[in-house]
Motif scaffolding. Structure first.
Motif, PDB file in Angstrom:
ATOM      1  N   VAL A 186       0.830  -1.215   0.000  1.00 47.89           N
ATOM      2  CA  VAL A 186       0.000   0.000   0.000  1.00 47.89           C
ATOM      3  C   VAL A 186       0.861   1.260   0.000  1.00 47.89           C
ATOM      4  N   GLY A 187       2.163   1.097  -0.234  1.00 47.68           N
ATOM      5  CA  GLY A 187       3.051   2.248  -0.383  1.00 47.68           C
ATOM      6  C   GLY A 187       3.340   3.008   0.890  1.00 47.68           C
ATOM      7  N   LEU A 188       3.358   2.304   2.021  1.00 46.81           N
ATOM      8  CA  LEU A 188       3.610   2.953   3.304  1.00 46.81           C
ATOM      9  C   LEU A 188       4.894   2.390   3.911  1.00 46.81           C
ATOM     10  N   THR A 189       5.667   3.238   4.576  1.00 49.23           N
ATOM     11  CA  THR A 189       6.918   2.783   5.187  1.00 49.23           C
ATOM     12  C   THR A 189       6.803   2.547   6.685  1.00 49.23           C
ATOM     13  N   ARG A 190       5.814   3.181   7.344  1.00 47.68           N
ATOM     14  CA  ARG A 190       5.625   2.998   8.781  1.00 47.68           C
ATOM     15  C   ARG A 190       4.149   3.154   9.110  1.00 47.68           C
ATOM     16  N   ALA A 191       3.691   2.383  10.090  1.00 48.17           N
ATOM     17  CA  ALA A 191       2.292   2.470  10.512  1.00 48.17           C
ATOM     18  C   ALA A 191       2.200   2.374  12.022  1.00 48.17           C
ATOM     19  N   ARG A 192       1.514   3.348  12.623  1.00 44.63           N
ATOM     20  CA  ARG A 192       1.257   3.322  14.067  1.00 44.63           C
ATOM     21  C   ARG A 192      -0.170   2.916  14.383  1.00 44.63           C
ATOM     22  N   PHE A 193      -1.022   2.899  13.359  1.00 47.09           N
ATOM     23  CA  PHE A 193      -2.441   2.593  13.555  1.00 47.09           C
ATOM     24  C   PHE A 193      -2.880   1.489  12.596  1.00 47.09           C
ATOM     25  N   VAL A 194      -3.765   0.635  13.076  1.00 50.95           N
ATOM     26  CA  VAL A 194      -4.366  -0.414  12.260  1.00 50.95           C
ATOM     27  C   VAL A 194      -5.879  -0.314  12.404  1.00 50.95           C
ATOM     28  N   ARG A 195      -6.548  -0.317  11.271  1.00 48.30           N
ATOM     29  CA  ARG A 195      -8.019  -0.302  11.260  1.00 48.30           C
ATOM     30  C   ARG A 195      -8.517  -1.596  10.631  1.00 48.30           C
ATOM     31  N   ILE A 196      -9.471  -2.231  11.309  1.00 43.71           N
ATOM     32  CA  ILE A 196     -10.069  -3.456  10.779  1.00 43.71           C
ATOM     33  C   ILE A 196     -11.571  -3.242  10.679  1.00 43.71           C
ATOM     34  N   ARG A 197     -12.092  -3.499   9.485  1.00 39.24           N
ATOM     35  CA  ARG A 197     -13.523  -3.319   9.218  1.00 39.24           C
ATOM     36  C   ARG A 197     -14.114  -4.648   8.781  1.00 39.24           C
ATOM     37  N   ASP A 198     -15.191  -5.050   9.415  1.00 37.27           N
ATOM     38  CA  ASP A 198     -15.894  -6.242   8.957  1.00 37.27           C
ATOM     39  C   ASP A 198     -16.310  -6.044   7.501  1.00 37.27           C
ATOM     40  N   SER A 199     -16.130  -7.076   6.696  1.00 39.48           N
ATOM     41  CA  SER A 199     -16.344  -6.946   5.251  1.00 39.48           C
ATOM     42  C   SER A 199     -17.809  -6.837   4.843  1.00 39.48           C
ATOM     43  N   GLY A 200     -18.713  -7.211   5.750  1.00 42.66           N
ATOM     44  CA  GLY A 200     -20.134  -7.222   5.392  1.00 42.66           C
ATOM     45  C   GLY A 200     -20.562  -8.480   4.667  1.00 42.66           C
ATOM     46  N   ALA A 201     -19.627  -9.445   4.527  1.00 43.10           N
ATOM     47  CA  ALA A 201     -19.919 -10.657   3.764  1.00 43.10           C
ATOM     48  C   ALA A 201     -19.920 -11.903   4.641  1.00 43.10           C
ATOM     49  N   ASN A 202     -20.155 -11.721   5.942  1.00 44.20           N
ATOM     50  CA  ASN A 202     -20.079 -12.830   6.895  1.00 44.20           C
ATOM     51  C   ASN A 202     -21.453 -13.194   7.450  1.00 44.20           C
ATOM     52  N   GLY A 203     -21.492 -14.108   8.414  1.00 42.83           N
ATOM     53  CA  GLY A 203     -22.724 -14.429   9.119  1.00 42.83           C
ATOM     54  C   GLY A 203     -22.913 -13.486  10.301  1.00 42.83           C
ATOM     55  N   TYR A 204     -24.182 -13.155  10.614  1.00 39.13           N
ATOM     56  CA  TYR A 204     -24.422 -12.139  11.647  1.00 39.13           C
ATOM     57  C   TYR A 204     -25.512 -12.543  12.633  1.00 39.13           C
ATOM     58  N   ALA A 205     -25.614 -13.831  12.916  1.00 34.58           N
ATOM     59  CA  ALA A 205     -26.615 -14.298  13.870  1.00 34.58           C
ATOM     60  C   ALA A 205     -26.160 -14.032  15.295  1.00 34.58           C
ATOM     61  N   GLY A 206     -27.115 -13.765  16.179  1.00 32.20           N
ATOM     62  CA  GLY A 206     -26.820 -13.595  17.595  1.00 32.20           C
ATOM     63  C   GLY A 206     -25.957 -12.383  17.873  1.00 32.20           C
ATOM     64  N   THR A 207     -25.040 -12.544  18.844  1.00 31.52           N
ATOM     65  CA  THR A 207     -24.170 -11.428  19.234  1.00 31.52           C
ATOM     66  C   THR A 207     -22.709 -11.692  18.882  1.00 31.52           C
ATOM     67  N   SER A 208     -22.463 -12.704  18.053  1.00 31.50           N
ATOM     68  CA  SER A 208     -21.089 -13.024  17.664  1.00 31.50           C
ATOM     69  C   SER A 208     -20.920 -12.923  16.151  1.00 31.50           C
ATOM     70  N   GLY A 209     -21.591 -11.942  15.572  1.00 37.91           N
ATOM     71  CA  GLY A 209     -21.582 -11.803  14.125  1.00 37.91           C
ATOM     72  C   GLY A 209     -20.328 -11.146  13.584  1.00 37.91           C
ATOM     73  N   GLY A 210     -19.969 -11.556  12.382  1.00 39.47           N
ATOM     74  CA  GLY A 210     -18.908 -10.881  11.643  1.00 39.47           C
ATOM     75  C   GLY A 210     -17.507 -11.255  12.070  1.00 39.47           C
ATOM     76  N   PHE A 211     -16.571 -10.405  11.684  1.00 34.98           N
ATOM     77  CA  PHE A 211     -15.157 -10.609  11.976  1.00 34.98           C
ATOM     78  C   PHE A 211     -14.928 -10.630  13.486  1.00 34.98           C
ATOM     79  N   ASP A 212     -14.156 -11.620  13.942  1.00 40.11           N
ATOM     80  CA  ASP A 212     -13.863 -11.775  15.375  1.00 40.11           C
ATOM     81  C   ASP A 212     -12.376 -11.492  15.606  1.00 40.11           C
ATOM     82  N   LEU A 213     -12.062 -10.356  16.178  1.00 42.11           N
ATOM     83  CA  LEU A 213     -10.667  -9.967  16.352  1.00 42.11           C
ATOM     84  C   LEU A 213     -10.072 -10.580  17.614  1.00 42.11           C
TER      85      LEU A 213
END
Length: 225
Positions: A186-213
């Motif tokens: 991605v053309g970056l030499t240093r990173a102090r922050f990481v952002r993770i976004r659920d893709s919207g393409a997962n299962g979302y039943a109950g309270t454990s839906g989506g990406f689990d970090l």
């Protein structure tokens, strides 16, 4: 990459001595290869915006996503995770050791993916972005609908093998598991922050839906002031 951690007071004093001894711009070059102070995991949650279907793990914030991964191996997903929910977003910060562009994988992101009997992953995909200032973001392309090729570019695909109790280092992409990201992509030499976004393409039943970090880890690191 193996890193040796020293007490901060010692390391900072040593750094100051090098600055005086070497002088000018050359002193930073003299620090290459010196031990890093701190740990290679996220230190702070900057923000968390859960989506629909989130809830699991929130009662254990912030610790549940800070520190080392709690991998459960190829056939089982860890429960030491935070569910983001549909399109949920979390931003994490490294305050002592930042990610730097080095050889190969620079950053590992750990979810709780596992392998089905077919050998294909049970994946809940996330889109990863990195930033050095927390304002300008560089996002890794994530093919969250490409099942045939195991969702290239996404996090949440590879099982996690590293756990504090099993001795598997969380900063070695060859054995740790999780999904690796190279800042050069991605053309970056240093990173102090990481952002993770659920893709919207997962299962979302109950309270454990989506990406689990579970955690994030620096593979190639640089000392922060």
């Amino acid at each position: 990459m193996k890193k040796t951690l020293l007490p901060k007071s010692f390391a900072l004093g040593f750094t100051a001595l090098l600055a005086v001894a070497c002088g000018g711009e050359d002193w930073q070059d003299s620090l290459q290869g010196q031990p890093l102070v701190g740990d290679p995991f996220a230190d702070r949650i900057v923000s968390f915006a859960p989506g629909t279907g989130a809830g699991f793990g929130q009662s254990q914030l912030p610790g549940i996503v800070l520190g080392a991964p709690q991998g459960d191996g190829a056939s089982s997903g860890s429960l030491d995770v935070l569910s983001l929910g549909r399109n949920g977003v979390i931003v994490l910060e490294f305050t002592d050791i930042a990610v730097t562009d080095g050889p190969g994988v620079d950053l590992l992101v750990f979810e709780n993916a596992f392998l089905k009997p077919s050998g294909k992953p049970f994946a809940e995909t996330g889109v990863v972005a990195v930033s050095d200032d927390g304002v300008t973001w560089h996002e890794f392309p994530c093919a969250s609908s490409d099942v045939a090729n195991n969702y290239p570019g996404c996090a949440g695909v590879t099982p996690v093998y590293s756990h504090p109790a099993n001795g598997i280092p969380a900063t070695d992409p060859a054995v740790a598991g999780g999904d690796g990201f190279d800042l050069a992509d991605v053309g970056l030499t240093r990173a102090r922050f990481v952002r993770i976004r659920d893709s919207g393409a997962n299962g979302y039943a109950g309270t454990s839906g989506g990406f689990d970090l579970d955690a994030v880890a620096v593979v190639n690191g640089v000392q922060l002031p």
